[in-house]
Design an enzyme around this catalytic site. Structure first.
Site, PDB file in Angstrom:
ATOM      1  N   THR A 179      41.575  33.206  20.050  1.00 54.14           N
ATOM      2  CA  THR A 179      42.949  33.623  19.725  1.00 54.14           C
ATOM      3  C   THR A 179      43.930  32.515  20.078  1.00 54.14           C
ATOM      4  O   THR A 179      44.787  32.127  19.286  1.00 54.14           O
ATOM      5  CB  THR A 179      43.281  34.933  20.465  1.00 54.14           C
ATOM      6  OG1 THR A 179      42.208  35.851  20.229  1.00 54.14           O
ATOM      7  CG2 THR A 179      44.580  35.525  19.981  1.00 54.14           C
ATOM      8  N   LYS A 212      54.809  33.079  42.299  1.00 51.41           N
ATOM      9  CA  LYS A 212      55.799  33.163  43.384  1.00 51.41           C
ATOM     10  C   LYS A 212      56.471  34.525  43.408  1.00 51.41           C
ATOM     11  O   LYS A 212      57.437  34.740  44.126  1.00 51.41           O
ATOM     12  CB  LYS A 212      56.874  32.088  43.176  1.00 51.41           C
ATOM     13  CG  LYS A 212      56.365  30.679  43.188  1.00 51.41           C
ATOM     14  CD  LYS A 212      57.549  29.725  42.940  1.00 51.41           C
ATOM     15  CE  LYS A 212      57.189  28.626  41.971  1.00 51.41           C
ATOM     16  NZ  LYS A 212      58.366  27.918  41.475  1.00 51.41           N
ATOM     17  N   ARG A 258      49.194  37.306  25.328  1.00 52.91           N
ATOM     18  CA  ARG A 258      48.030  38.123  25.710  1.00 52.91           C
ATOM     19  C   ARG A 258      48.222  38.541  27.154  1.00 52.91           C
ATOM     20  O   ARG A 258      48.566  37.719  28.016  1.00 52.91           O
ATOM     21  CB  ARG A 258      46.730  37.340  25.555  1.00 52.91           C
ATOM     22  CG  ARG A 258      45.554  38.080  26.190  1.00 52.91           C
ATOM     23  CD  ARG A 258      44.236  37.461  25.841  1.00 52.91           C
ATOM     24  NE  ARG A 258      43.893  37.705  24.451  1.00 52.91           N
ATOM     25  CZ  ARG A 258      42.710  37.420  23.912  1.00 52.91           C
ATOM     26  NH1 ARG A 258      41.755  36.880  24.660  1.00 52.91           N
ATOM     27  NH2 ARG A 258      42.463  37.668  22.652  1.00 52.91           N
TER      28      ARG A 258
END
Ligand code: CP
Length: 312
Positions: free
Chosen positions: A49, A77, A98
């Site tokens: 993909t 973070k 994704r």
């Protein structure tokens, strides 16, 4: 401009339009995305993909920005996904994302002012895979209408299966869902089929239907989606097809598709047979994703004019 989040958002006409554009783009090189930037956000691993979206972007003249691992971003973070999306939209014209959470793509689309393309959200949907699957079926048979399609393997967590089923419903296809009970097709999909009077069969063996079906859509049993590894072990390796189990036992023109990656469910001796189309399917990801970018960014009209003029 439009998002690509779920196949539920598409009509049959929309789908056929994407396939038509993909066919045109496969024949021609068009710099439709010149000066555009694609934000490529892959929070889960990917080979096909990600690379085919990147290849499609480059082929259309776009530039791609992204990261190799979510650990290299400020998410590490403690930054939120919301802020990550807001930053990416500021730096790009379209976002491909994704994510491992169901619904993450819709969440991103609701925040972003640029189009969002769902490159797979958890166990939910994978619409760009569906469009390339349909492109492959159309290329192989000349049309999609009325095909008998068997899905085998992980139908519960298989986002490719969920999206493709929603699309094939529109083409009067007949469905065979072949899986162990614990990873069978979700109830909400079955209810939709019943509501629309679409023929389906729930089975646990593919052998009896090989002579009936046009498409055998194999899937990997996805270890990473199981909460409990013991449950995974119970169904791992339950369906394995090879040359011996397929050749001479199915329709002459039956095709085998698989979104890939495979683990052990398709033996490599099948790769050399006329039925194996999964590598062509993966390659079709490039023109299909070129078309997705073009539609997402509202550039199809430009394409129509240019291509039609050149064709005349
Ligand atoms: N078909 C598919 O989504 O493959 P990748 O996970 O390699 O992107």
């Amino acid at each position: 401009m439009r998002d690509f989040i779920s196949m539920k958002d598409f009509t049959k006409g929309d789908i056929l339009e994407v396939l038509r554009v993909a066919k045109e783009l496969e024949k021609k090189n068009e710099e439709l995305l010149k000066n555009k930037i694609v934000g490529s956000l892959f929070f889960e691993p990917s080979t096909r993909t990600r690379l085919s979206f990147t290849s499609a972007a480059y082929r259309l003249g776009a530039k791609v920005l992204g990261f190799d691992s979510p650990d290299a971003t400020s998410l590490k973070k403690g930054e939120s996904l919301r802020d990550t999306i807001k930053m990416t939209e500021a730096y790009s014209d379209v976002i491909v994302m994704r994510h491992n959470r169901d619904g993450a793509a819709r969440f991103a689309a609701d925040i972003a002012k640029v189009p969002v393309i769902n490159a797979g959200d958890g166990a939910n949907e994978h619409p760009s895979q569906t469009l390339l699957d349909l492109y492959t079926i159309e290329k192989e048979f000349g049309n999609i209408e009325g095909k008998k399609v068997a899905f085998v393997g992980d139908l519960k967590y298989g986002r490719t299966v969920h999206s493709l089923t929603k699309a094939l419903e529109m083409f009067n296809c007949e469905f065979y869902f072949i899986a162990p009970e614990v990873i069978q097709i979700p109830e909400y999909i079955v209810r939709e089929l019943e509501k629309k009077n679409i023929k389906y069969h729930i089975l646990n063996d593919y052998k009896d239907v090989l002579k009936e079906i046009d498409v055998l859509y194999m899937t990997r049993i996805q270890k990473e989606r199981f909460d409990n590894q013991e449950d995974y072990e119970k169904v791992a390796g339950v369906y394995i097809i090879d040359k011996e189990s397929i050749v001479g036992k199915c329709k002459e023109n039956m095709i085998i598709l698989h979104p890939l990656p495979r683990v052990d469910e398709i033996k490599i001796d099948l790769d050399e047979t006329k039925h194996a189309k999964y590598f062509e399917q993966a390659a079709n990801g490039v023109p299909t994703r070129e078309a997705i970018f073009s539609v997402a960014l509202g550039l199809v009209e430009t394409l129509n004019c240019e291509i039609l003029e050149k064709d005349i």
